[in-house]
Design a protein around this motif. Structure first.
Motif, PDB file in Angstrom:
ATOM      1  N   MET A   1       0.802  -1.055  -0.113  1.00 26.57           N
ATOM      2  CA  MET A   1       0.069   0.078  -0.029  1.00 26.57           C
ATOM      3  C   MET A   1       0.892   1.110   0.149  1.00 26.57           C
ATOM      4  N   THR A   2       0.741   2.348  -0.867  1.00 26.92           N
ATOM      5  CA  THR A   2       1.254   3.509  -0.679  1.00 26.92           C
ATOM      6  C   THR A   2       0.810   4.424   0.176  1.00 26.92           C
ATOM      7  N   GLU A   3       1.486   5.448   0.215  1.00 31.67           N
ATOM      8  CA  GLU A   3       1.278   6.396   1.313  1.00 31.67           C
ATOM      9  C   GLU A   3      -0.146   7.263   0.764  1.00 31.67           C
ATOM     10  N   ILE A   4      -0.377   7.522  -0.183  1.00 31.74           N
ATOM     11  CA  ILE A   4      -1.390   8.275  -0.808  1.00 31.74           C
ATOM     12  C   ILE A   4      -2.926   7.708  -0.466  1.00 31.74           C
ATOM     13  N   PRO A   5      -3.257   6.338  -0.712  1.00 31.85           N
ATOM     14  CA  PRO A   5      -4.534   5.812  -0.313  1.00 31.85           C
ATOM     15  C   PRO A   5      -4.389   5.660   1.142  1.00 31.85           C
ATOM     16  N   LEU A   6      -3.512   5.549   1.750  1.00 29.60           N
ATOM     17  CA  LEU A   6      -3.421   5.614   3.409  1.00 29.60           C
ATOM     18  C   LEU A   6      -3.703   6.852   3.918  1.00 29.60           C
ATOM     19  N   TYR A   7      -3.046   7.839   3.198  1.00 28.20           N
ATOM     20  CA  TYR A   7      -3.371   9.293   3.787  1.00 28.20           C
ATOM     21  C   TYR A   7      -4.981   9.535   3.573  1.00 28.20           C
ATOM     22  N   THR A   8      -5.357   9.148   2.461  1.00 30.27           N
ATOM     23  CA  THR A   8      -6.677   9.435   2.112  1.00 30.27           C
ATOM     24  C   THR A   8      -7.780   8.744   2.990  1.00 30.27           C
ATOM     25  N   LYS A   9      -7.343   7.659   3.581  1.00 29.54           N
ATOM     26  CA  LYS A   9      -8.273   6.987   4.455  1.00 29.54           C
ATOM     27  C   LYS A   9      -8.306   7.615   5.721  1.00 29.54           C
ATOM     28  N   LEU A  10      -7.020   7.864   6.277  1.00 34.92           N
ATOM     29  CA  LEU A  10      -6.682   8.694   7.375  1.00 34.92           C
ATOM     30  C   LEU A  10      -7.243  10.060   7.655  1.00 34.92           C
ATOM     31  N   SER A  11      -7.486  10.620   6.431  1.00 39.83           N
ATOM     32  CA  SER A  11      -8.088  12.001   6.465  1.00 39.83           C
ATOM     33  C   SER A  11      -9.587  11.950   6.630  1.00 39.83           C
ATOM     34  N   THR A  12     -10.311  10.895   6.259  1.00 35.12           N
ATOM     35  CA  THR A  12     -11.706  10.710   6.399  1.00 35.12           C
ATOM     36  C   THR A  12     -12.107  10.290   7.982  1.00 35.12           C
ATOM     37  N   LEU A  13     -11.075   9.922   8.818  1.00 37.67           N
ATOM     38  CA  LEU A  13     -11.255   9.432  10.142  1.00 37.67           C
ATOM     39  C   LEU A  13     -11.619  10.792  11.186  1.00 37.67           C
ATOM     40  N   PRO A  14     -12.648  10.476  12.096  1.00 36.38           N
ATOM     41  CA  PRO A  14     -12.858  11.516  13.138  1.00 36.38           C
ATOM     42  C   PRO A  14     -11.568  11.725  13.907  1.00 36.38           C
ATOM     43  N   PRO A  15     -11.293  12.843  14.645  1.00 36.63           N
ATOM     44  CA  PRO A  15     -10.174  13.102  15.488  1.00 36.63           C
ATOM     45  C   PRO A  15      -9.694  11.821  16.546  1.00 36.63           C
ATOM     46  N   ALA A  16     -10.843  11.322  17.101  1.00 33.91           N
ATOM     47  CA  ALA A  16     -10.563  10.370  18.170  1.00 33.91           C
ATOM     48  C   ALA A  16      -9.787   9.039  17.379  1.00 33.91           C
ATOM     49  N   PHE A  17     -10.143   8.550  16.393  1.00 28.43           N
ATOM     50  CA  PHE A  17      -9.776   7.463  15.316  1.00 28.43           C
ATOM     51  C   PHE A  17      -8.217   7.867  15.092  1.00 28.43           C
ATOM     52  N   LYS A  18      -7.833   9.113  14.720  1.00 29.24           N
ATOM     53  CA  LYS A  18      -6.658   9.538  14.090  1.00 29.24           C
ATOM     54  C   LYS A  18      -5.714   9.564  15.393  1.00 29.24           C
ATOM     55  N   ALA A  19      -6.094   9.610  16.709  1.00 26.21           N
ATOM     56  CA  ALA A  19      -5.112   9.575  17.829  1.00 26.21           C
ATOM     57  C   ALA A  19      -4.834   8.034  18.078  1.00 26.21           C
ATOM     58  N   GLU A  20      -6.049   7.375  17.870  1.00 27.57           N
ATOM     59  CA  GLU A  20      -5.516   5.912  17.844  1.00 27.57           C
ATOM     60  C   GLU A  20      -4.594   5.462  17.024  1.00 27.57           C
ATOM     61  N   VAL A  21      -4.556   5.848  15.584  1.00 22.99           N
ATOM     62  CA  VAL A  21      -3.661   5.415  14.733  1.00 22.99           C
ATOM     63  C   VAL A  21      -2.573   6.007  14.954  1.00 22.99           C
ATOM     64  N   ASN A  22      -2.347   7.034  15.454  1.00 25.18           N
ATOM     65  CA  ASN A  22      -0.924   7.736  15.779  1.00 25.18           C
ATOM     66  C   ASN A  22      -0.504   7.067  17.129  1.00 25.18           C
ATOM     67  N   ASP A  23      -1.183   6.497  17.825  1.00 27.88           N
ATOM     68  CA  ASP A  23      -0.688   5.823  19.100  1.00 27.88           C
ATOM     69  C   ASP A  23      -0.305   4.347  18.485  1.00 27.88           C
ATOM     70  N   PHE A  24      -1.003   3.811  17.497  1.00 25.55           N
ATOM     71  CA  PHE A  24      -0.517   2.499  16.989  1.00 25.55           C
ATOM     72  C   PHE A  24       0.582   2.490  16.280  1.00 25.55           C
ATOM     73  N   VAL A  25       0.799   3.773  15.367  1.00 25.52           N
ATOM     74  CA  VAL A  25       2.228   3.939  14.728  1.00 25.52           C
ATOM     75  C   VAL A  25       3.215   3.999  15.564  1.00 25.52           C
ATOM     76  N   ASP A  26       3.150   4.747  16.585  1.00 21.44           N
ATOM     77  CA  ASP A  26       4.308   4.944  17.490  1.00 21.44           C
ATOM     78  C   ASP A  26       4.584   3.417  18.130  1.00 21.44           C
ATOM     79  N   PHE A  27       3.483   2.760  18.428  1.00 18.25           N
ATOM     80  CA  PHE A  27       3.688   1.211  18.790  1.00 18.25           C
ATOM     81  C   PHE A  27       4.631   0.532  17.940  1.00 18.25           C
TER      82      PHE A  27
END
Length: 68
Positions: free
Chosen positions: A1-27
């Protein structure tokens, strides 16, 4: 998966889910750092775990005809 589709999916998430994604990436990044450190061999790590037989390095009779 490239960064563009991933960023597109990420931009559609609500702020609370974005925070969870950020925590998971840090993990995942911390897990990657630990995996790199775990693979580095340490000198003397297996000391005392192996025993050589008393005559291990003695000449073998089977190979006398090949020896000078």
């Amino acid at each position: 998966m490239t960064e563009i589709p991933l960023y597109t999916k990420l931009s559609t998430l609500p702020p609370a889910f974005k925070a969870e994604v950020n925590d998971f990436v840090d993990f995942l990044l911390s897990k990657k750092k630990k995996a790199v450190k775990a693979n580095k061999p340490t000198f003397g790590y297996a000391k005392g775990q192996f025993k050589m037989a008393p005559g291990f390095d003695a000449p073998l009779d089977d190979f006398k005809e090949y020896m000078p």
